[in-house]
Scaffold this active site. Structure first.
Site, short mmCIF file in Angstrom:
data_model
loop_
_atom_site.label_atom_id
_atom_site.label_comp_id
_atom_site.label_asym_id
_atom_site.label_seq_id
_atom_site.Cartn_x
_atom_site.Cartn_y
_atom_site.Cartn_z
N GLU A 135 0.80 -1.22 0.00
CA GLU A 135 0.00 0.00 0.00
C GLU A 135 0.84 1.27 0.00
O GLU A 135 0.57 2.20 -0.77
CB GLU A 135 -0.92 0.01 1.24
CG GLU A 135 -2.12 -0.90 1.12
CD GLU A 135 -3.13 -0.40 0.10
OE1 GLU A 135 -3.08 0.77 -0.29
OE2 GLU A 135 -3.96 -1.21 -0.33
N SER A 136 1.82 1.35 0.87
CA SER A 136 2.50 2.64 1.08
C SER A 136 3.99 2.53 1.31
O SER A 136 4.64 3.54 1.57
CB SER A 136 1.90 3.31 2.32
OG SER A 136 2.18 2.53 3.47
#
Length: 526
Positions: A135-136
């Site tokens: 995700e990040s």
């Protein structure tokens, strides 16, 4: 007063290492359709009997003792990983980027232990602890062009749905504890909604349960399998699940692939402290013997120079700083926890005008002065919070300041020039290659044609200079004999209030010849 959580986070502080264009960052990109029911609280979705809880506790107690959190995860990996082309492609990519994995370990070090603890408590697949990598890249200040934020990359609407508070002071999507709770609640809900299929639940976390449910129904009507690998899903989603499984496979077979996962200590070294009231974060850092950057790294949910007046009033602090912090806090009256200055209400003032001038909120001024309404009168004495610990503090990294600034969206139409590659263009416009490819329906290794038109979606922060603001300059002006604030303001086409704010001076005192003032001026106007 200290309220201790269960074991939280593994390493004391995040390193200063920052990344600009991380590979494979994906965000939730489709909101839940209106006809889907709201998620139920975790306790309802995952109700466990006392017997089941006892069995769970017994299972956890049987785990070997690990010094390294990665090894703890590796021991519990359970989702089968087929050796198909999508997974092999993603695994080979990560395998070739050891430095990227090293950066992941540094970023994950303060958070991964807590996430593993929470996943284990809920008896969810341990692979979910790796999802923030996809995700990040474990960047709590990561912000996508679609407004997804935090290590779990929650969209604003999805964050609201799972009770992540978002306002001027605070963004729960970046709060490590709160966003992890919300992400696991969401994944639990998806797992139940999608009939107990974890891969479909993970896919739905990326693209929304509505899209995955429709794909399942479509296959059922055709009497086709409804497992993830058989569904017709967006290209981004079909790559999303293989990325997670590829990382799990690379961790499980790290010796075979000769990769290294830098150890993260498998022990609690930070805890949650309940401050009990709003507090200036710069003051809190002083009390804990930390610098402001370290405090923000452990508490990335705060947007401003202080905590939200209405809470949360909790801070994540290193264990070895808590005793010192608590002693200092006990000696500090609630009003003294916010730094303030005296201000006399002038003609034309309102609480909102004063709040804007001093970079605070009307609510904060009301709370500090115990005002029952927004009504103020000329000549009234007020205490106004100072923003010495503002998020724009020079000690903070540019990425931290950017993440907490209000955003604006901009679409750029780019015409390919001779020699251009996706890498060149993405680097020049501060986006990732994958984003650029997705926006233009290209493969990540596509060869561009001369004069080919590309669309680029950029996110601008209020603290980023626009084309109009590029003529702004900061100068130092030396006061001359006969100068006044009004005269200087008129000469440089700025306001007296701005000069006072920029230089933190008393507007009632006379200027002295030779005194230096900082002025932010527009050179096109002067």
């Amino acid at each position: 007063m200290i309220k201790k959580s269960t074991a939280l986070v593994a390493a004391l502080l995040v390193s200063g290492c920052q990344m600009t264009d991380e590979p494979h960052i994906v965000e939730i990109n489709e909101q839940t359709p209106a006809d889907y029911p709201a998620a139920q609280p975790y306790e309802v979705v995952n109700a466990l009997t006392l017997d089941a809880l006892s069995e769970q506790q017994a299972d956890l107690e049987e785990l070997p003792v690990f010094d390294d959190v990665w090894e703890r995860i590796r021991y519990q990996l359970s989702i089968p990983v087929p050796q198909n082309r999508p997974i092999v492609t993603e695994r080979n990519y990560y395998n070739k980027h050891q430095r990227y994995l090293d950066r992941i370990s540094k970023r994950a070090s303060p958070y991964l232990y807590y996430i593993v603890e929470e996943v284990e408590k809920r008896q969810m697949p341990i692979e979910l602890a790796l999802l923030p990598i996809v995700e990040s890249a474990f960047d709590p200040f990561g912000y996508s062009h679609r407004s997804a934020s935090g290590i779990w990359q929650f969209m604003p609407e999805t964050g609201e749905r799972f009770n992540l508070k978002q306002n001027w002071w605070y963004d729960g999507r970046r709060d490590i504890v709160e966003s992890t709770r919300a992400a696991l609640d969401y994944l639990s809900y998806l797992h139940k909604t999608l009939e107990g299929d974890w891969l479909n639940a993970i896919a739905a976390y990326n693209s929304g349960e509505g899209r995955v449910s429709r794909a399942i129904q479509k296959n059922r009507k055709k009497h086709l399998p409804t497992d993830f690998w058989s569904l017709d899903l967006p290209k981004e989603t079909t790559a999303y699940v293989p990325k997670l499984l590829a990382l799990a496979d690379l961790l499980k077979r790290q010796d075979e692939f000769k990769v290294k996962w830098d150890p993260i200590v498998n022990a609690q070294v930070v805890d949650v402290v309940d401050v009990g009231s709003q507090i200036d974060l710069a003051l809190a850092a002083e009390m804990a013997g930390m610098n402001i950057t370290e405090l923000y790294r452990l508490n990335p949910g705060f947007n401003r120079w202080a905590t939200d007046p209405d809470g949360p009033h909790t801070l994540l602090l290193p264990l070895d700083s808590i005793e010192q912090f608590s002693q200092q806090l006990a000696k500090t009256d609630h009003k003294q926890r916010i730094r303030w200055q005296h201000y006399t209400v002038q003609k034309g003032d309102s609480l909102s005008v004063i709040a804007s001038r001093f970079d605070t909120s009307t609510q904060s001024i009301q709370t500090l002065n115990e005002l029952d309404s927004h009504i103020i009168r000329v000549g009234q004495a007020l205490l106004v919070p100072l923003s010495e610990g503002n998020i724009d503090n020079e000690q903070l990294t540019a990425k931290m300041r950017k993440a907490t600034a209000p955003t604006k969206k901009q679409t750029v139409h780019y015409r390919v020039k001779k020699g251009d590659t996706l890498w060149d263009i993405s680097n020049a416009h501060d986006v990732t290659i994958q984003q650029l490819a997705n926006w233009n329906k290209l493969s990540a290794n596509a060869i561009l044609k001369l004069n080919q038109k590309l669309v680029i979606h950029k996110t601008l922060q209020d603290n980023q200079p626009s084309r109009l603001a590029q003529s702004a300059r900061s100068i130092t002006y030396k006061v001359r004999k006969g100068d006044s604030l009004a005269r200087i303001a008129s000469k440089f086409k700025v306001s007296v209030e701005d000069i006072v704010k920029w230089n933190k001076i008393d507007s009632q005192k006379y200027l002295q010849p030779g005194q230096k003032l900082k002025l932010n001026i527009d050179v096109k106007r002067t």
